[in-house]
Design a protein around this motif. Structure first.
Motif, PDB file in Angstrom:
ATOM      1  N   THR A  82       0.828  -1.221   0.000  1.00 30.07           N
ATOM      2  CA  THR A  82       0.000   0.000   0.000  1.00 30.07           C
ATOM      3  C   THR A  82       0.853   1.258   0.000  1.00 30.07           C
ATOM      4  OG1 THR A  82      -0.074   0.232   2.407  1.00 30.07           O
ATOM      5  CG2 THR A  82      -1.667  -1.270   1.407  1.00 30.07           C
ATOM      6  N   ALA A  83       2.176   1.085   0.042  1.00 34.47           N
ATOM      7  CA  ALA A  83       3.067   2.236   0.183  1.00 34.47           C
ATOM      8  C   ALA A  83       2.885   3.275  -0.921  1.00 34.47           C
ATOM      9  CB  ALA A  83       4.516   1.771   0.251  1.00 34.47           C
ATOM     10  N   PRO A  84       2.788   2.880  -2.212  1.00 38.90           N
ATOM     11  CA  PRO A  84       2.649   3.891  -3.272  1.00 38.90           C
ATOM     12  C   PRO A  84       1.452   4.805  -3.035  1.00 38.90           C
ATOM     13  CG  PRO A  84       3.188   1.765  -4.208  1.00 38.90           C
ATOM     14  CD  PRO A  84       2.926   1.521  -2.755  1.00 38.90           C
ATOM     15  N   GLU A  85       0.308   4.204  -2.639  1.00 32.52           N
ATOM     16  CA  GLU A  85      -0.875   5.027  -2.356  1.00 32.52           C
ATOM     17  C   GLU A  85      -0.618   5.915  -1.139  1.00 32.52           C
ATOM     18  OE1 GLU A  85      -3.850   1.980  -1.768  1.00 32.52           O
ATOM     19  OE2 GLU A  85      -2.661   0.717  -3.129  1.00 32.52           O
ATOM     20  N   LEU A  86       0.042   5.321  -0.142  1.00 29.52           N
ATOM     21  CA  LEU A  86       0.329   6.046   1.093  1.00 29.52           C
ATOM     22  C   LEU A  86       1.089   7.332   0.804  1.00 29.52           C
ATOM     23  CD1 LEU A  86      -0.617   4.779   3.708  1.00 29.52           C
ATOM     24  CD2 LEU A  86       1.704   4.010   4.148  1.00 29.52           C
ATOM     25  N   LEU A  87       2.009   7.236  -0.146  1.00 31.14           N
ATOM     26  CA  LEU A  87       2.884   8.377  -0.414  1.00 31.14           C
ATOM     27  C   LEU A  87       2.161   9.487  -1.182  1.00 31.14           C
ATOM     28  CD1 LEU A  87       6.126   6.404  -1.248  1.00 31.14           C
ATOM     29  CD2 LEU A  87       5.694   7.853   0.732  1.00 31.14           C
ATOM     30  N   LEU A  88       0.901   9.235  -1.554  1.00 31.17           N
ATOM     31  CA  LEU A  88       0.112  10.293  -2.203  1.00 31.17           C
ATOM     32  C   LEU A  88      -0.744  11.033  -1.186  1.00 31.17           C
ATOM     33  CD1 LEU A  88      -1.056   8.196  -5.323  1.00 31.17           C
ATOM     34  CD2 LEU A  88       0.792   9.892  -5.201  1.00 31.17           C
ATOM     35  N   LEU A  89      -0.692  10.586   0.066  1.00 39.33           N
ATOM     36  CA  LEU A  89      -1.600  11.123   1.086  1.00 39.33           C
ATOM     37  C   LEU A  89      -1.006  12.277   1.883  1.00 39.33           C
ATOM     38  CD1 LEU A  89      -3.301   8.683   0.358  1.00 39.33           C
ATOM     39  CD2 LEU A  89      -3.599   8.230   2.816  1.00 39.33           C
ATOM     40  N   GLY A  90       0.134  12.768   1.479  1.00 38.99           N
ATOM     41  CA  GLY A  90       0.711  13.917   2.189  1.00 38.99           C
ATOM     42  C   GLY A  90       1.387  13.529   3.482  1.00 38.99           C
ATOM     43  N   GLU A  91       1.382  14.440   4.412  1.00 36.51           N
ATOM     44  CA  GLU A  91       2.148  14.313   5.655  1.00 36.51           C
ATOM     45  C   GLU A  91       1.754  13.078   6.446  1.00 36.51           C
ATOM     46  OE1 GLU A  91       5.242  15.114   7.821  1.00 36.51           O
ATOM     47  OE2 GLU A  91       4.652  16.376   6.114  1.00 36.51           O
ATOM     48  N   ALA A  92       0.454  12.838   6.575  1.00 37.84           N
ATOM     49  CA  ALA A  92      -0.019  11.707   7.372  1.00 37.84           C
ATOM     50  C   ALA A  92       0.454  10.391   6.755  1.00 37.84           C
ATOM     51  CB  ALA A  92      -1.541  11.738   7.459  1.00 37.84           C
ATOM     52  N   GLY A  93       0.342  10.293   5.440  1.00 36.28           N
ATOM     53  CA  GLY A  93       0.790   9.087   4.759  1.00 36.28           C
ATOM     54  C   GLY A  93       2.280   8.894   4.904  1.00 36.28           C
ATOM     55  N   LEU A  94       3.008   9.994   4.853  1.00 36.06           N
ATOM     56  CA  LEU A  94       4.455   9.937   5.019  1.00 36.06           C
ATOM     57  C   LEU A  94       4.809   9.386   6.389  1.00 36.06           C
ATOM     58  CD1 LEU A  94       6.703  10.831   3.055  1.00 36.06           C
ATOM     59  CD2 LEU A  94       6.984  12.872   4.460  1.00 36.06           C
ATOM     60  N   HIS A  95       4.084   9.878   7.393  1.00 32.78           N
ATOM     61  CA  HIS A  95       4.328   9.408   8.757  1.00 32.78           C
ATOM     62  C   HIS A  95       4.085   7.905   8.853  1.00 32.78           C
ATOM     63  CE1 HIS A  95       4.653   9.679  13.088  1.00 32.78           C
ATOM     64  NE2 HIS A  95       3.519   9.006  13.199  1.00 32.78           N
ATOM     65  N   ARG A  96       2.996   7.475   8.264  1.00 33.60           N
ATOM     66  CA  ARG A  96       2.665   6.046   8.275  1.00 33.60           C
ATOM     67  C   ARG A  96       3.748   5.245   7.549  1.00 33.60           C
ATOM     68  NH1 ARG A  96       2.018   1.840  10.244  1.00 33.60           N
ATOM     69  NH2 ARG A  96       0.939   0.119   9.219  1.00 33.60           N
ATOM     70  N   TYR A  97       4.265   5.827   6.466  1.00 32.78           N
ATOM     71  CA  TYR A  97       5.319   5.142   5.712  1.00 32.78           C
ATOM     72  C   TYR A  97       6.554   4.900   6.581  1.00 32.78           C
ATOM     73  CZ  TYR A  97       9.057   4.372   2.344  1.00 32.78           C
ATOM     74  OH  TYR A  97      10.120   3.852   1.670  1.00 32.78           O
TER      75      TYR A  97
END
Lengths: 247, 247
Positions: free
Chosen positions: A137-152
DNA sequence: TGAAGCTCCTATGTATACATAGAATTCAGG
DNA sequence: CCTGAATTCTATGTATACATAGGAGCTTCA
């Protein structure tokens, strides 16, 4: 044993003890532990820049502990390699030259390739299957901005934890933790490069799949490739922004 | 900076300061350094057995320093992994189980195989040619009794030093030093086995020849073989004399 | 006699006062 | 004005006194 305080005895500030209704498992760390964590975080975050001088009295005043626990904290930082004693004048945050980055990655290769091999042999497949799904799910995560980055970044930590658990070797895990400490200082330089993060996620995914499959050779080689790309990215970032470097 | 003493201020014993004619570069180490070295040596020599308890007041009295430098010494020993804090009651010398010996050798393989590869690439041939000649005399050395044995162990140290210098990587060298610290505790168990020492010398010789020839692959594989034999020997010695073990 | 509670004791955590060595500064002499 | 030495200053090294927490042992009650 470990004497614990919820707050500094001298600083009677927040969280009065009378308000605890259940069991407040709040801070509860010793002064030396607090000083260590604060200094360590500040060094890793770059707040205390490489080459910055550390004076016992100055730092103990700032952090709010006496010199004794602060000395203990600095001793631990020296053992970590984050601080070095200066001949004449106190201590200083260690520098991070391009050479030392190469050297760190050389050690990292030795440790992580070996760890990957071991993990591919001893792993709990369920843990890494779960990780694989997460990393997909990482590619999608990296489109989510700051929150996704944190999760990454949390995912990366989860991977490291899973690797440590699979390896199950305290000596190796300690050595890896040491490397990761210095790595945290380097990562600041190359952060927030979406293209690289996507590629890194794919590289992690391959390592995980090799571990799941029990393919020791692929796990090691995929790790080697990943570290090569990671180092290249760091060096490129340094070249683009030499000011971020300390040496 | 580093406040140095030739003797403990409170213990006015030998070497009166008035007798210095030239410049006496005697001990001249801090109290914490002395405490650290003494405790470390005693742990490595087995004088302080694994599992033995360490009390601050007790040890500071015995060594002749106050609690403050002794605490610093213990902190360093904890960082070394030679001492661990006990929950309720002070500190203790860490144990060395058969499992942890396996784990230590696993890390040692990762580090030394990598170091051997690097050394075969970056070595100064002269240094290792000299070492080769020295190691060729090892079989005769081992017939000379205690003095020859001492010289043999010096040779091993020389080899380690040459390896460190050839690697030229502070991170890797530090990690290797850490492993060697724990190794020193283990070596006590398997010492004075002439047959094994002769074989070990031959294994070292092969590694050195590979490094001289710049043969990275052979250097790594010869190291692997050497470590395998070394571990087998240690485990056999432990089986023959389980009392020497701590766990 | 056994168990629970309390008290004392021990060992570490912390703060502070003093010792000491090296660097920087300043003053004097050329 | 420059150079040298003495002095002062600063920062760490060390010793010690006090705070605190957890355990062991003892006492007491059922």
């Amino acid at each position: 044993m470990a004497s614990v305080y919820t707050e500094t005895p001298t600083s009677g500030n927040t969280t009065p003890v009378g308000t605890r209704t259940a069991a407040p498992p709040v801070a509860v760390v010793s002064a030396s532990e607090r000083a260590y964590r604060q200094l360590r975080d500040e060094i890793l975050d770059g707040v205390l820049a490489p080459g910055a001088g550390l004076l016992e009295v100055e730092q103990s005043d700032r952090i709010g502990v006496s010199r004794t626990p602060l000395r203990a904290a600095i001793a631990r930082l020296i053992a970590d390699g984050l601080v070095a004693g200066r001949a004449g004048r106190g201590f200083m945050v260690t520098e991070m030259s391009v050479d030392s980055i190469h050297e760190l990655y050389e050690l990292r290769r030795a440790l992580e390739e070996h760890a990957a091999r071991i993990a591919a042999t001893r792993r709990d497949p369920h843990v890494f299957l779960e990780l694989r799904d997460q990393f997909r799910t990482a590619p999608e995560l990296l489109l989510l901005g700051e929150a996704g980055l944190h999760r990454y970044y949390e995912l990366i930590d989860d991977f490291d934890d899973a690797l440590d658990a699979a390896v199950g070797n305290p000596f190796l895990v300690t050595a890896l933790a040491n490397v990761r400490t210095h790595l945290a200082r380097i990562r600041r330089l190359a952060r927030h490069n979406p293209a690289r993060l996507r590629a890194a996620a794919a590289e992690h995914l391959l390592i995980i799949e090799a571990i799941v499959a029990g393919d020791t050779s692929l796990a090691a080689h995929a790790t080697h490739v990943h570290l090569h790309q990671s180092l290249s990215n760091v060096l490129a970032a340094l070249e683009a922004n030499p000011a971020a470097q300390a040496d």
